[in-house]
Motif scaffolding. Structure first.
Motif, mmCIF file in Angstrom:
data_model
loop_
_atom_site.group_PDB
_atom_site.id
_atom_site.type_symbol
_atom_site.label_atom_id
_atom_site.label_comp_id
_atom_site.label_asym_id
_atom_site.label_seq_id
_atom_site.Cartn_x
_atom_site.Cartn_y
_atom_site.Cartn_z
ATOM 1 N N GLN A 1 -16.413 -105.090 6.910
ATOM 2 C CA GLN A 1 -15.503 -104.569 5.910
ATOM 3 C C GLN A 1 -15.133 -105.617 4.874
ATOM 4 N N ASP A 2 -15.225 -106.871 5.253
ATOM 5 C CA ASP A 2 -14.880 -107.931 4.308
ATOM 6 C C ASP A 2 -15.795 -107.942 3.099
ATOM 7 N N GLU A 6 -12.729 -103.050 -2.367
ATOM 8 C CA GLU A 6 -11.617 -102.126 -2.148
ATOM 9 C C GLU A 6 -11.922 -100.792 -2.819
ATOM 10 N N GLU A 22 -12.063 -97.684 11.979
ATOM 11 C CA GLU A 22 -10.642 -97.406 11.785
ATOM 12 C C GLU A 22 -9.751 -98.409 12.515
ATOM 13 N N THR A 24 -10.229 -101.527 12.841
ATOM 14 C CA THR A 24 -10.231 -102.828 12.179
ATOM 15 C C THR A 24 -10.047 -102.746 10.670
ATOM 16 N N GLN A 25 -9.840 -101.563 10.133
ATOM 17 C CA GLN A 25 -9.749 -101.382 8.687
ATOM 18 C C GLN A 25 -8.537 -102.111 8.110
ATOM 19 N N THR A 26 -8.788 -102.928 7.083
ATOM 20 C CA THR A 26 -7.712 -103.685 6.447
ATOM 21 C C THR A 26 -7.622 -103.428 4.943
ATOM 22 N N LYS A 27 -8.570 -102.699 4.388
ATOM 23 C CA LYS A 27 -8.585 -102.394 2.957
ATOM 24 C C LYS A 27 -8.551 -100.883 2.762
#
Length: 82
Positions: A1-2, A6, A22, A24-27
């Motif tokens: 995801q990094d 965004e 879901e 680990t989602q941070t954005k």
């Protein structure tokens, strides 16, 4: 995801991929998915359809068995499907 930008369009292929993403989602992403008859059939084809209908890049995340189930769809890959 990094590595995803965004608000990227993200297509998630199946139950485990969805749960892990879901957790680990941070954005903020625009998440799409489809539940086939057996859960894994038609996932790649659905991502191809999504990418064909938009101009933005679509990031498709599938598992190995899910991808194998739909390999024949690879011949119709749009340029914006990653």
């Amino acid at each position: 995801q990094d590595t995803l930008p965004e608000k990227a369009l993200v297509y998630l292929g199946n139950s485990l991929v969805i749960r892990n993403f879901e957790l680990t989602q941070t954005k903020p992403f625009e998440i799409h998915g489809n539940r086939g008859v057996n859960g894994i059939d038609g996932q790649l084809a659905t991502a191809i359809g999504l990418a064909s209908g938009v101009k933005e890049n679509v990031y498709c995340i599938l598992g190995d068995i899910t991808t194998m189930y739909d390999l024949s769809s690879l011949r119709e890959m749009p340029q914006n499907l990653k």
